[in-house]
Design a protein around this motif. Sequence first.
Motif, short mmCIF file in Angstrom:
data_model
loop_
_atom_site.label_atom_id
_atom_site.label_comp_id
_atom_site.label_asym_id
_atom_site.label_seq_id
_atom_site.Cartn_x
_atom_site.Cartn_y
_atom_site.Cartn_z
N ALA A 190 4.97 -18.75 -6.25
CA ALA A 190 6.00 -19.33 -7.03
C ALA A 190 5.66 -20.56 -7.55
CB ALA A 190 7.36 -19.15 -6.42
N GLY A 191 5.21 -21.44 -6.34
CA GLY A 191 4.47 -22.65 -6.73
C GLY A 191 5.41 -23.71 -7.49
N THR A 192 6.55 -23.99 -6.75
CA THR A 192 7.36 -25.15 -7.28
C THR A 192 7.66 -26.09 -6.11
OG1 THR A 192 9.35 -23.76 -7.24
CG2 THR A 192 8.46 -24.14 -9.11
N GLU A 196 13.86 -32.78 -3.97
CA GLU A 196 13.75 -34.26 -3.77
C GLU A 196 12.25 -34.79 -4.39
OE1 GLU A 196 12.73 -32.11 0.24
OE2 GLU A 196 14.36 -31.88 -1.47
N GLN A 197 11.24 -33.93 -4.07
CA GLN A 197 9.94 -34.36 -4.98
C GLN A 197 10.11 -34.52 -6.35
OE1 GLN A 197 6.58 -32.47 -3.42
NE2 GLN A 197 7.16 -32.83 -1.12
N LEU A 198 10.72 -33.64 -6.86
CA LEU A 198 10.84 -33.67 -8.40
C LEU A 198 11.70 -34.55 -8.86
CD1 LEU A 198 11.38 -29.64 -8.66
CD2 LEU A 198 9.27 -30.76 -9.78
N ASP A 199 12.75 -35.04 -8.15
CA ASP A 199 13.72 -36.07 -8.48
C ASP A 199 12.80 -37.45 -8.28
OD1 ASP A 199 15.68 -34.47 -8.66
OD2 ASP A 199 16.57 -34.66 -6.77
N GLN A 294 -3.23 -50.43 -11.73
CA GLN A 294 -2.60 -50.68 -13.04
C GLN A 294 -1.70 -49.71 -13.27
OE1 GLN A 294 -5.52 -49.93 -16.13
NE2 GLN A 294 -3.95 -48.80 -17.36
N ALA A 295 -1.70 -48.42 -12.74
CA ALA A 295 -0.63 -47.18 -13.29
C ALA A 295 -0.19 -46.58 -11.98
CB ALA A 295 -1.19 -46.38 -14.18
N ARG A 296 1.02 -46.19 -12.19
CA ARG A 296 1.69 -45.33 -11.12
C ARG A 296 1.52 -44.03 -11.52
NH1 ARG A 296 7.68 -46.91 -9.86
NH2 ARG A 296 7.79 -46.94 -12.34
N CYS A 297 1.14 -43.30 -10.76
CA CYS A 297 0.44 -41.75 -10.97
C CYS A 297 1.55 -40.72 -10.41
CB CYS A 297 -0.77 -41.54 -10.69
SG CYS A 297 -1.63 -39.82 -10.88
N VAL A 298 1.88 -39.64 -11.07
CA VAL A 298 2.20 -38.49 -10.91
C VAL A 298 1.16 -37.25 -11.01
CG1 VAL A 298 4.01 -36.50 -10.89
CG2 VAL A 298 4.89 -39.07 -10.93
N GLN A 299 0.97 -36.23 -9.97
CA GLN A 299 -0.13 -35.58 -10.16
C GLN A 299 0.36 -34.20 -9.84
OE1 GLN A 299 -3.99 -36.24 -8.27
NE2 GLN A 299 -4.98 -34.30 -8.99
N ILE A 300 0.17 -33.00 -10.74
CA ILE A 300 0.68 -31.89 -10.57
C ILE A 300 -0.59 -30.76 -10.49
CG2 ILE A 300 2.01 -29.59 -11.15
CD1 ILE A 300 3.81 -31.80 -12.91
N ASP A 301 -0.87 -30.15 -9.24
CA ASP A 301 -1.95 -29.24 -8.90
C ASP A 301 -1.51 -28.26 -8.19
OD1 ASP A 301 -4.82 -28.30 -8.41
OD2 ASP A 301 -5.20 -30.01 -9.86
N ARG A 302 -2.00 -27.11 -8.21
CA ARG A 302 -1.89 -25.98 -7.20
C ARG A 302 -2.54 -26.12 -5.92
NH1 ARG A 302 -6.16 -23.10 -6.80
NH2 ARG A 302 -7.94 -23.09 -8.47
N LEU A 317 2.62 -33.61 -6.65
CA LEU A 317 3.50 -32.45 -6.69
C LEU A 317 2.52 -31.01 -6.54
CD1 LEU A 317 6.07 -33.28 -9.43
CD2 LEU A 317 6.22 -33.49 -7.00
N THR A 318 2.72 -30.39 -5.48
CA THR A 318 1.64 -29.15 -5.44
C THR A 318 2.53 -27.72 -5.89
OG1 THR A 318 0.61 -30.08 -3.40
CG2 THR A 318 0.39 -27.71 -3.74
#
Length: 554
Positions: A190-192, A196-199, A294-302, A317-318
């Motif tokens: 399903a992979g979501t 709380e991490q999404l928020d 320099q930048a704050r990062c959000v990363q999404i990867d399986r 976010l895995t």
Amino acid sequence: MNTTADIVADKLIDWGVEVIFGIVGDGINPLLEALRVRQDRIRFVAVRHEEAGAFMASGYAKYTGKLGACLATTGPGAVHLLNGLYDAAMDGAPVIAITGTTYSDVIGTQYTQDVDTMALMKDVAAYSVRITGPRHALAVVDVACQAALSRQGVAHLTIPVDVQMRPLQEDKSSTAYGPIRGAPTWTPPAGTPPAEQLDAAAELLNSGSKTMILAGRGALGARSEVEQVADLLGAPIAKALLGKAVVSDDHPYTTGGIGHLGTRPSQELMQECDTLLILGSNMPYADYYPKPGQARCVQIDRDTTRISRRYPAKIGLTGDVRRTLAELLPRLQRREDRSFLQSARQRMEEWRKALAEAGENRGMPLKPQYVMTKLSGLLADDALVSVDCGAHTVYFARHVQMRDTQKLALSGNLATMGPALPYAIAGKLAYPGRQSVAIIGDGSFTMLMGELATAVKYDLPIKVVLFKNDSLQMVRFEQQGIGNPDFGVELQPIDFAKYAEACGADAFRCATPDEVEPALMAALESPRPALVEAIVDPDEPIAMPGKTIGPSPT
């Protein structure tokens, strides 16, 4: 008689494998016979080199997302698979490789072709097993297919010749609990991530003012979601080369490629952003990311192990990119300040003008940009585009404008030469009704050019656009870039048009601007395999993203 070979073939069919690529050999004769009697359900495509067979399996997986399959005999056959298998492993393409092993009672005795294929495949394969008998095959073929799909990589099975021939009725279970059986089933996770991490990710993204999106191969199935996020955040989309097809190259939100083959706007905006959203990308060039801190990062990867591998992610976010973005979208706020996006559009307008000027340069010798620009306009809307590795890759990345319905296959992390022709063959087998075009340099083509005969043999009307400059041009410019003279980069000229005709393909040549479009059109319209030999300027410089791109001296 139900032998190990029969079981393996039936299992592949159960898993939906429609085609398997390879070369015959005495170390796999029982497997070949099992495929022969089932050729109405699984197709064996005989190639000219096992490396090409592995590339075809990789390309098939890259184009379809399905399980690619290849087959090789004992010893040298298995060795030849490796480059293509590394291509699949390093780009996350699910492939099952099956090899023969010498007779089980002479393994380890330096018998003919006695190569330790288990050791050989140890690094490249996510799963590797030697099958010991038909009952064992009933379980481990399923496990191998599941492993390739779930881990998005290579699974390997090797089978001694005598074991391939062993009947099921002569094989008894060695366990007190009865035989272990598998099943041809696999469901993508399903992979979501948790709510709380999404928020937290949404809060970080909403608080930024200059957000940049880096989209890679993992975002290919998430075009709509990527577009929606970009629109909400007013965020430009930079594309890693493997993600070139995530959104079309004329999309109003994209700044094109990133990295050595990318655009100046992507490079500049990465150095100005305060927020970075990485979507399914493992782009390795650290100097094209924002500066540290320099930048704050959000990363999404399986793949959890890729989080923060290239740039420190404050929130990782895995999960599957498409499903994760779908959960993230309702949490994002529309950004009213669109100045960062507007700046990106202004810069892209200037960049596209410079590219168009370079792409329409009719100077002599013939410019590769001119050929690539003309090809871009002639490709079918649903074309399968297979690209090799070399100087021509730079021109492709900048001058071929991918459309939403086109598909792209290339060697990303391995960046190997040689796969474009095998990819194109695999793509045509997967999608017979679609145009399949290989874009390739003369150095790359000569590595596996025997596969043009494979295309002719199977009546696969692929198209090959070959850039001929009689040199390994990319390496030549790299040598010059560090102050070294040219060394070992000159290639002995070959008449590729005559070679193509000798294979039974149609052949066309262009050496002047006026000849380009007629040659390309003739090849693309041919009902047979066709090759265009474009004789281009060997001294045409390759500009990096930060350099000015314009017409070169004529």
